[in-house]
Scaffold this motif. Sequence first.
Motif, PDB file in Angstrom:
ATOM      1  N   GLY A 264      47.823  45.548  41.575  1.00  0.00           N
ATOM      2  CA  GLY A 264      46.925  46.935  41.907  1.00  0.00           C
ATOM      3  C   GLY A 264      44.915  46.032  41.597  1.00  0.00           C
ATOM      4  N   VAL A 265      44.745  44.964  40.887  1.00  0.00           N
ATOM      5  CA  VAL A 265      43.632  44.777  41.139  1.00  0.00           C
ATOM      6  C   VAL A 265      42.980  43.909  42.206  1.00  0.00           C
ATOM      7  N   GLU A 266      44.198  43.540  43.092  1.00  0.00           N
ATOM      8  CA  GLU A 266      43.055  43.960  44.628  1.00  0.00           C
ATOM      9  C   GLU A 266      42.648  45.032  45.429  1.00  0.00           C
ATOM     10  N   LYS A 267      42.707  46.127  45.007  1.00  0.00           N
ATOM     11  CA  LYS A 267      41.936  46.777  45.664  1.00  0.00           C
ATOM     12  C   LYS A 267      40.706  47.110  45.375  1.00  0.00           C
ATOM     13  N   LEU A 268      40.566  45.762  44.064  1.00  0.00           N
ATOM     14  CA  LEU A 268      38.874  46.588  43.485  1.00  0.00           C
ATOM     15  C   LEU A 268      38.040  45.266  44.556  1.00  0.00           C
ATOM     16  N   ALA A 269      38.141  45.093  45.406  1.00  0.00           N
ATOM     17  CA  ALA A 269      37.822  44.121  46.841  1.00  0.00           C
ATOM     18  C   ALA A 269      35.962  43.746  46.737  1.00  0.00           C
ATOM     19  N   SER A 270      35.615  44.529  45.935  1.00  0.00           N
ATOM     20  CA  SER A 270      33.894  43.914  45.822  1.00  0.00           C
ATOM     21  C   SER A 270      33.832  43.338  44.190  1.00  0.00           C
ATOM     22  N   LEU A 271      34.713  43.088  43.623  1.00  0.00           N
ATOM     23  CA  LEU A 271      34.618  41.955  42.251  1.00  0.00           C
ATOM     24  C   LEU A 271      33.586  40.478  42.218  1.00  0.00           C
ATOM     25  N   GLU A 272      33.332  41.101  41.609  1.00  0.00           N
ATOM     26  CA  GLU A 272      32.528  39.812  41.080  1.00  0.00           C
ATOM     27  C   GLU A 272      32.806  39.277  40.329  1.00  0.00           C
ATOM     28  N   ARG A 273      33.373  39.710  39.171  1.00  0.00           N
ATOM     29  CA  ARG A 273      33.312  39.486  37.872  1.00  0.00           C
ATOM     30  C   ARG A 273      34.978  39.868  37.108  1.00  0.00           C
ATOM     31  N   LEU A 274      35.481  39.288  36.414  1.00  0.00           N
ATOM     32  CA  LEU A 274      37.063  39.138  36.093  1.00  0.00           C
ATOM     33  C   LEU A 274      37.074  38.152  34.537  1.00  0.00           C
ATOM     34  N   TYR A 275      36.828  39.032  33.782  1.00  0.00           N
ATOM     35  CA  TYR A 275      36.925  38.653  32.332  1.00  0.00           C
ATOM     36  C   TYR A 275      38.576  38.678  31.722  1.00  0.00           C
ATOM     37  N   LEU A 276      39.687  37.593  31.239  1.00  0.00           N
ATOM     38  CA  LEU A 276      40.617  37.821  31.201  1.00  0.00           C
ATOM     39  C   LEU A 276      40.465  36.886  30.324  1.00  0.00           C
ATOM     40  N   ASP A 277      39.950  36.957  29.596  1.00  0.00           N
ATOM     41  CA  ASP A 277      39.952  36.150  27.765  1.00  0.00           C
ATOM     42  C   ASP A 277      40.478  36.242  26.905  1.00  0.00           C
ATOM     43  N   ASP A 278      41.355  36.104  25.938  1.00  0.00           N
ATOM     44  CA  ASP A 278      42.501  36.924  25.158  1.00  0.00           C
ATOM     45  C   ASP A 278      43.698  37.686  25.755  1.00  0.00           C
ATOM     46  N   THR A 279      43.916  37.131  26.696  1.00  0.00           N
ATOM     47  CA  THR A 279      45.222  38.379  27.765  1.00  0.00           C
ATOM     48  C   THR A 279      46.308  37.359  28.156  1.00  0.00           C
ATOM     49  N   ASP A 280      47.312  37.650  28.101  1.00  0.00           N
ATOM     50  CA  ASP A 280      48.610  37.164  28.748  1.00  0.00           C
ATOM     51  C   ASP A 280      49.182  36.463  29.548  1.00  0.00           C
ATOM     52  N   VAL A 281      47.807  36.813  30.810  1.00  0.00           N
ATOM     53  CA  VAL A 281      47.730  36.959  32.396  1.00  0.00           C
ATOM     54  C   VAL A 281      48.372  35.066  32.388  1.00  0.00           C
ATOM     55  N   ASN A 282      49.323  34.965  33.454  1.00  0.00           N
ATOM     56  CA  ASN A 282      49.413  33.628  33.273  1.00  0.00           C
ATOM     57  C   ASN A 282      49.717  33.063  35.137  1.00  0.00           C
ATOM     58  N   SER A 283      48.967  33.756  36.144  1.00  0.00           N
ATOM     59  CA  SER A 283      49.173  33.271  37.114  1.00  0.00           C
ATOM     60  C   SER A 283      48.136  34.526  38.302  1.00  0.00           C
TER      61      SER A 283
END
Length: 83
Positions: A22-41
């Motif tokens: 669903g994050v792809e709906k934020l088409a104008s997103l410039e900065r994404l902070y995923l620090d200390d999450t379980d995202v692996n893809s």
Amino acid sequence: MIVRSLIKSLGLFGCDISDLTGVEKLASLERLYLDDTDVNSAKDIIKLKSLTYLGVKGTPLADNEEELAKIQEEIPNIEIHFD
């Protein structure tokens, strides 16, 4: 819909997430902070063509060279931060 187009930065530091569907709906997103999450893809990240900054400190993604290469290939101007 208007709100989505205004979001330039999203901080998910330490959130208990592993999926960014669903994050792809934020088409104008410039900065994404995923620090200390379980995202692996990179699957959903590579859809964010406006992204210029990606924080991956403490994520499984930070150790996954293949997924990081996909991100760099799809979004050449991105800066990936490990600290």
